[in-house]
Scaffold this active site. Structure first.
Site, short mmCIF file in Angstrom:
data_model
loop_
_atom_site.label_atom_id
_atom_site.label_comp_id
_atom_site.label_asym_id
_atom_site.label_seq_id
_atom_site.Cartn_x
_atom_site.Cartn_y
_atom_site.Cartn_z
N MET A 29 0.67 -3.86 4.99
CA MET A 29 0.54 -5.16 5.65
C MET A 29 0.49 -6.27 4.59
O MET A 29 0.00 -7.37 4.86
CB MET A 29 -0.70 -5.19 6.52
CG MET A 29 -0.62 -4.15 7.64
SD MET A 29 -1.53 -4.58 9.12
CE MET A 29 -3.18 -4.60 8.47
N ALA A 31 -0.65 -8.26 1.03
CA ALA A 31 -1.89 -8.48 0.28
C ALA A 31 -2.12 -7.25 -0.63
O ALA A 31 -3.20 -6.64 -0.63
CB ALA A 31 -3.08 -8.73 1.19
N LEU A 32 -1.09 -6.92 -1.35
CA LEU A 32 -1.08 -5.65 -2.08
C LEU A 32 -2.03 -5.65 -3.28
O LEU A 32 -2.26 -6.66 -3.91
CB LEU A 32 0.35 -5.35 -2.57
CG LEU A 32 1.42 -5.30 -1.48
CD1 LEU A 32 2.78 -4.94 -2.10
CD2 LEU A 32 1.07 -4.33 -0.37
N HIS A 36 -2.27 0.08 -3.21
CA HIS A 36 -0.88 0.14 -2.74
C HIS A 36 0.05 0.54 -3.88
O HIS A 36 0.98 1.32 -3.69
CB HIS A 36 -0.43 -1.23 -2.22
CG HIS A 36 -1.18 -1.71 -1.02
ND1 HIS A 36 -2.09 -2.73 -1.07
CD2 HIS A 36 -1.15 -1.31 0.27
CE1 HIS A 36 -2.58 -2.96 0.13
NE2 HIS A 36 -2.04 -2.10 0.96
N ASP A 151 -7.96 5.09 4.55
CA ASP A 151 -7.89 5.09 6.02
C ASP A 151 -7.60 6.53 6.45
O ASP A 151 -6.54 6.81 7.00
CB ASP A 151 -6.79 4.14 6.48
CG ASP A 151 -7.10 2.71 6.08
OD1 ASP A 151 -8.09 2.16 6.57
OD2 ASP A 151 -6.37 2.16 5.23
N MET A 185 -10.66 0.23 -3.17
CA MET A 185 -9.80 -0.96 -3.17
C MET A 185 -9.37 -1.31 -1.77
O MET A 185 -9.03 -0.43 -0.96
CB MET A 185 -8.57 -0.70 -4.03
CG MET A 185 -8.93 -0.64 -5.47
SD MET A 185 -7.74 -1.51 -6.45
CE MET A 185 -8.50 -1.27 -8.05
O1 PAF Z 1 -2.81 0.84 6.57
C1 PAF Z 1 -2.14 -0.18 6.82
O2 PAF Z 1 -1.90 -1.04 5.97
C2 PAF Z 1 -1.59 -0.37 8.22
O3 PAF Z 1 -2.46 0.14 9.17
C3 PAF Z 1 -0.17 0.22 8.40
C4 PAF Z 1 -0.16 1.71 8.22
C5 PAF Z 1 0.77 -0.43 7.40
C6 PAF Z 1 0.33 -0.10 9.81
O4 PAF Z 1 0.38 -1.47 10.06
#
Ligand code: PAF
Length: 281
Positions: A29, A31-32, A36, A151, A185
């Site tokens: 989404m 805002a790396l 990421h 997550d 993070m």
């Molecule tokens: O984990 C995330 O950044 C989001 O939930 C994802 C997997 C990109 C889906 O929008």
């Protein structure tokens, strides 16, 4: 580095370059941060072509304020991606491009994985995640897709999604990346005042202590202990601590030798909601 905003342009570009090449996908989404970057590096090391998607998915936000506040940092994101590899394709569609005029999620049955922890506190969150991840997997059609273990519940739900929708993709889970003090993070860390961000090491320290206790104490005893630690700490408000197995994410009744367990936590620091988890065995 290519920035593409439409599905048609992405499909025609991919079909012109792919041939037998392996394609990896890293959905984000934006805002790396370094978390990421670690997913993107892994994707680059395991595939010939990598697509990173940047899309703030409205249907997974139960709190509209959170959606409004979500940072949009496309230039900085491009630089971070660029730093990993110039060959990466960025797909950053608009909300209209993905949802047309119907910004709604599908309703999923993930076999109960969606009802606990994050699912219990964030209404319809996983329907939104399922909807967007399913769309992105169908648009990009990668061989592998990469998600972070921060997550972990989302990761297990995406594995279930792939099974339910019979999608031909391997889901790769990647380890949590931590700041120097142990804080997992997250794009949300930027919203913490400096002193609080430093103190937030308390979350990981408490998880480490819970792991230590897991050898000898019951899950309930440990959950109570963690709750007490947070009661004593005025800077943080515990939302939940939950020790579950990793497959079904169900609370532990009696520990079993052949099962893997994790502790999951959600905490408020000011109005910033932080989550973390740790493998216990
Ligand atoms: O984990 C995330 O950044 C989001 O939930 C994802 C997997 C990109 C889906 O929008």
């Amino acid at each position: 580095m290519l920035l593409i905003e439409t599905k048609n342009e992405l499909s025609s570009h991919l079909s012109s370059i792919l041939g037998n090449k392996l394609l990896g996908l890293v959905p984000t989404m934006g805002a790396l941060h370094e978390g990421h970057a670690s997913l993107i590096k892994k994707a680059v090391s395991e595939n010939d072509v990598v697509v990173v998607t940047i899309f703030v998915n409205p249907t997974q936000f139960d709190n509209k304020e959170d959606l409004k506040k979500y940072p949009k940092t496309l230039e900085a994101d491009q630089q971070l991606i660029h730093g990993v590899s110039r060959a990466i394709i960025i797909f950053a569609p608009s909300v209209e491009e993905i949802y047309r005029n119907d910004v709604q999620s599908k309703s999923y049955d993930f076999g109960g994985l969606e009802n606990v922890m994050e699912g219990a506190f964030r209404d319809e969150h996983f329907d939104g995640v399922g909807t967007i991840v399913s769309s992105l997997l169908k648009i990009v059609r990668p061989r592998r897709a990469y998600f972070g273990e921060k997550d972990f519940q989302q990761l297990q739900i995406i594995r279930k999604l792939v099974e339910i929708e019979n999608l031909d993709v391997t889901i790769v889970g990647c380890p949590i990346v931590r700041e120097a003090n142990g804080l997992a993070m997250s794009s949300r860390n930027e919203r913490l005042p400096k002193a609080l961000r430093q103190k937030a090491s308390f979350i990981y320290d408490t998880l480490l202590a819970a792991k230590e206790k897991f050898g000898t104490k019951s899950a309930n005893t440990i959950e109570d202990w963690v709750t007490k630690q947070f009661d004593k700490h005025p800077a943080f408000k515990l939302e939940y601590i939950s020790i579950t197995d990793v497959e079904r994410l169900l609370p532990v009744r009696k520990k079993q030798q052949n099962k893997k367990y994790r502790a999951f936590i959600a905490v408020y620091a000011n109005e910033v909601r932080l989550i973390d988890n740790i493998a216990l065995n």
